[in-house]
Motif scaffolding. Sequence first.
Motif, PDB file in Angstrom:
ATOM      1  N   ARG A 136       0.614  -1.239   0.002  1.00  0.00           N
ATOM      2  CA  ARG A 136      -0.106  -0.105  -0.042  1.00  0.00           C
ATOM      3  C   ARG A 136       1.062   1.351  -0.042  1.00  0.00           C
ATOM      4  N   LEU A 137       0.715   2.110  -0.906  1.00  0.00           N
ATOM      5  CA  LEU A 137       1.250   3.374  -0.902  1.00  0.00           C
ATOM      6  C   LEU A 137       0.519   4.444  -0.609  1.00  0.00           C
ATOM      7  N   GLU A 138       0.750   5.316   0.458  1.00  0.00           N
ATOM      8  CA  GLU A 138       0.228   6.486   0.882  1.00  0.00           C
ATOM      9  C   GLU A 138       0.791   7.718   0.542  1.00  0.00           C
ATOM     10  N   VAL A 139       0.402   8.476  -0.284  1.00  0.00           N
ATOM     11  CA  VAL A 139       0.783   9.896  -0.525  1.00  0.00           C
ATOM     12  C   VAL A 139       0.012  10.727  -0.329  1.00  0.00           C
ATOM     13  N   ASP A 140       0.518  12.223   0.135  1.00  0.00           N
ATOM     14  CA  ASP A 140      -0.294  13.403   0.270  1.00  0.00           C
ATOM     15  C   ASP A 140       0.148  14.193  -1.031  1.00  0.00           C
ATOM     16  N   LEU A 141      -0.753  14.957  -1.491  1.00  0.00           N
ATOM     17  CA  LEU A 141      -0.807  16.141  -2.398  1.00  0.00           C
ATOM     18  C   LEU A 141      -0.930  17.412  -2.003  1.00  0.00           C
ATOM     19  N   PHE A 142       0.061  18.207  -2.351  1.00  0.00           N
ATOM     20  CA  PHE A 142       0.079  19.478  -1.722  1.00  0.00           C
ATOM     21  C   PHE A 142      -0.332  20.503  -2.577  1.00  0.00           C
ATOM     22  N   ASP A 143      -0.100  20.695  -3.938  1.00  0.00           N
ATOM     23  CA  ASP A 143      -0.334  21.442  -4.951  1.00  0.00           C
ATOM     24  C   ASP A 143      -0.232  20.941  -6.468  1.00  0.00           C
ATOM     25  N   GLN A 144      -0.055  21.510  -7.383  1.00  0.00           N
ATOM     26  CA  GLN A 144       0.109  20.978  -8.755  1.00  0.00           C
ATOM     27  C   GLN A 144       1.586  20.660  -8.696  1.00  0.00           C
ATOM     28  N   ASN A 145       1.849  19.396  -9.062  1.00  0.00           N
ATOM     29  CA  ASN A 145       3.114  18.813  -9.017  1.00  0.00           C
ATOM     30  C   ASN A 145       4.128  18.905  -7.835  1.00  0.00           C
ATOM     31  N   ASN A 159       3.979  16.623  -4.443  1.00  0.00           N
ATOM     32  CA  ASN A 159       3.593  15.464  -3.599  1.00  0.00           C
ATOM     33  C   ASN A 159       4.649  14.601  -3.313  1.00  0.00           C
ATOM     34  N   ASP A 160       4.234  13.821  -2.417  1.00  0.00           N
ATOM     35  CA  ASP A 160       5.213  12.822  -1.819  1.00  0.00           C
ATOM     36  C   ASP A 160       5.703  11.740  -3.046  1.00  0.00           C
ATOM     37  N   VAL A 161       6.798  11.425  -2.788  1.00  0.00           N
ATOM     38  CA  VAL A 161       7.460  10.441  -3.745  1.00  0.00           C
ATOM     39  C   VAL A 161       8.029   9.254  -3.177  1.00  0.00           C
ATOM     40  N   LEU A 162       8.085   8.150  -3.740  1.00  0.00           N
ATOM     41  CA  LEU A 162       8.624   6.941  -3.289  1.00  0.00           C
ATOM     42  C   LEU A 162       9.609   6.577  -4.415  1.00  0.00           C
ATOM     43  N   ALA A 163      10.826   6.634  -4.218  1.00  0.00           N
ATOM     44  CA  ALA A 163      11.823   6.620  -5.309  1.00  0.00           C
ATOM     45  C   ALA A 163      12.770   5.503  -5.092  1.00  0.00           C
ATOM     46  N   PHE A 164      12.929   4.445  -5.790  1.00  0.00           N
ATOM     47  CA  PHE A 164      13.869   3.402  -6.231  1.00  0.00           C
ATOM     48  C   PHE A 164      15.049   3.862  -6.889  1.00  0.00           C
ATOM     49  N   ASP A 175      -4.562  17.418 -13.901  1.00  0.00           N
ATOM     50  CA  ASP A 175      -3.266  17.417 -13.253  1.00  0.00           C
ATOM     51  C   ASP A 175      -2.656  16.047 -12.743  1.00  0.00           C
ATOM     52  N   ASP A 176      -1.385  16.242 -13.122  1.00  0.00           N
ATOM     53  CA  ASP A 176      -0.453  14.783 -12.940  1.00  0.00           C
ATOM     54  C   ASP A 176       0.399  15.046 -11.637  1.00  0.00           C
ATOM     55  N   PHE A 177       0.655  13.642 -11.075  1.00  0.00           N
ATOM     56  CA  PHE A 177       1.385  13.564  -9.939  1.00  0.00           C
ATOM     57  C   PHE A 177       2.271  12.267 -10.108  1.00  0.00           C
ATOM     58  N   THR A 178       3.410  12.323 -10.135  1.00  0.00           N
ATOM     59  CA  THR A 178       4.351  11.442 -10.121  1.00  0.00           C
ATOM     60  C   THR A 178       4.713  10.856  -8.739  1.00  0.00           C
ATOM     61  N   VAL A 179       4.192   9.555  -8.164  1.00  0.00           N
ATOM     62  CA  VAL A 179       4.232   9.461  -6.761  1.00  0.00           C
ATOM     63  C   VAL A 179       5.248   7.959  -6.543  1.00  0.00           C
ATOM     64  N   LEU A 231       5.178   5.866 -12.049  1.00  0.00           N
ATOM     65  CA  LEU A 231       3.840   5.541 -11.844  1.00  0.00           C
ATOM     66  C   LEU A 231       3.041   6.727 -11.417  1.00  0.00           C
ATOM     67  N   ILE A 232       2.362   7.401 -12.510  1.00  0.00           N
ATOM     68  CA  ILE A 232       1.800   8.717 -12.357  1.00  0.00           C
ATOM     69  C   ILE A 232       0.212   8.711 -12.308  1.00  0.00           C
ATOM     70  N   LEU A 233      -0.166   9.462 -11.372  1.00  0.00           N
ATOM     71  CA  LEU A 233      -1.634   9.807 -11.110  1.00  0.00           C
ATOM     72  C   LEU A 233      -1.972  10.906 -11.794  1.00  0.00           C
ATOM     73  N   THR A 234      -3.348  10.756 -12.526  1.00  0.00           N
ATOM     74  CA  THR A 234      -3.818  12.044 -13.125  1.00  0.00           C
ATOM     75  C   THR A 234      -5.299  12.045 -12.516  1.00  0.00           C
ATOM     76  N   ALA A 235      -5.510  13.555 -12.092  1.00  0.00           N
ATOM     77  CA  ALA A 235      -6.958  13.745 -11.667  1.00  0.00           C
ATOM     78  C   ALA A 235      -7.964  13.693 -12.527  1.00  0.00           C
ATOM     79  N   ASP A 236      -9.118  13.476 -12.086  1.00  0.00           N
ATOM     80  CA  ASP A 236     -10.372  13.698 -13.126  1.00  0.00           C
ATOM     81  C   ASP A 236     -11.448  13.838 -12.358  1.00  0.00           C
ATOM     82  N   ASN A 237     -12.326  14.250 -13.101  1.00  0.00           N
ATOM     83  CA  ASN A 237     -13.826  14.447 -12.547  1.00  0.00           C
ATOM     84  C   ASN A 237     -14.934  13.470 -12.761  1.00  0.00           C
ATOM     85  N   ALA A 238     -15.712  13.484 -11.700  1.00  0.00           N
ATOM     86  CA  ALA A 238     -16.756  12.212 -12.299  1.00  0.00           C
ATOM     87  C   ALA A 238     -17.971  12.869 -12.928  1.00  0.00           C
TER      88      ALA A 238
END
Length: 219
Positions: free
Chosen positions: A39-48, A50-55, A80-84, A118-125
């Motif tokens: 399980r990966l838990e990340v916080d998003l603070f603003d556009q681009n 965010n928390d990142v787990l980097a190997f 909006d994209d977020f690389t996590v 691995l990139i998250l992209t926001a979308d509206n329902a």
Amino acid sequence: GTLVANVNGNGIYRPGNSDGTVGTLNVDNSATSSISSARLEVDLFDQNVNDVLAFGDNLFANDLDIAVDLAGGFLPNPGDDFTVLTSGGSLTASSPDAFEVAGLPGLLFTTLVTSSDLILTADNAIDGDFNYDGTVDLADFGILRAGFGSGDEYVLGDANQDGTVDLADFGILRANFGSSVTPSDLAMMDAWALTAVPEPTVALGLAGLGGLMLRRRRA
């Protein structure tokens, strides 16, 4: 921080700082690591931002469960994209194609896996649900009204994301307005729209559309 280790395990990974600020956890692995079924838990603070787990080297992250928290009242715009999650080698990963954020049923995130990220992209329902509460209602109309003529983001009322909050956005909101709407709600919205339009021909056209929709709802 940096962790020098070959990490393997299906636990919970939370790269953010303990004080709630944005953080990157660098894992300096010298061989392939696996966090499959983790399980990966990340916080998003603003556009681009965010928390990142980097190997540092190759990573397997299949069946990854992702949880997102929005810090400080931040609301992303659709697109909006977020690389996590990143890998300095090759990344093999899978996760749900889309998932919701707890408490915000109108906000979705889709996932994209590249060879290294691995990139998250926001979308509206629902178009017009600016606060992502899952319903297009008077609260969203209030957001659009406050941003009319000055807002330039979806969360400020720019439903079509053309950089301006205008009557085109009002039309989208009105078309998607919730099924519990009452004629008095529509009348109030139309009255405001008329004051926002300087051209009489446009105002008359909108008023006619509002009347037609009210008659259909009463039929």
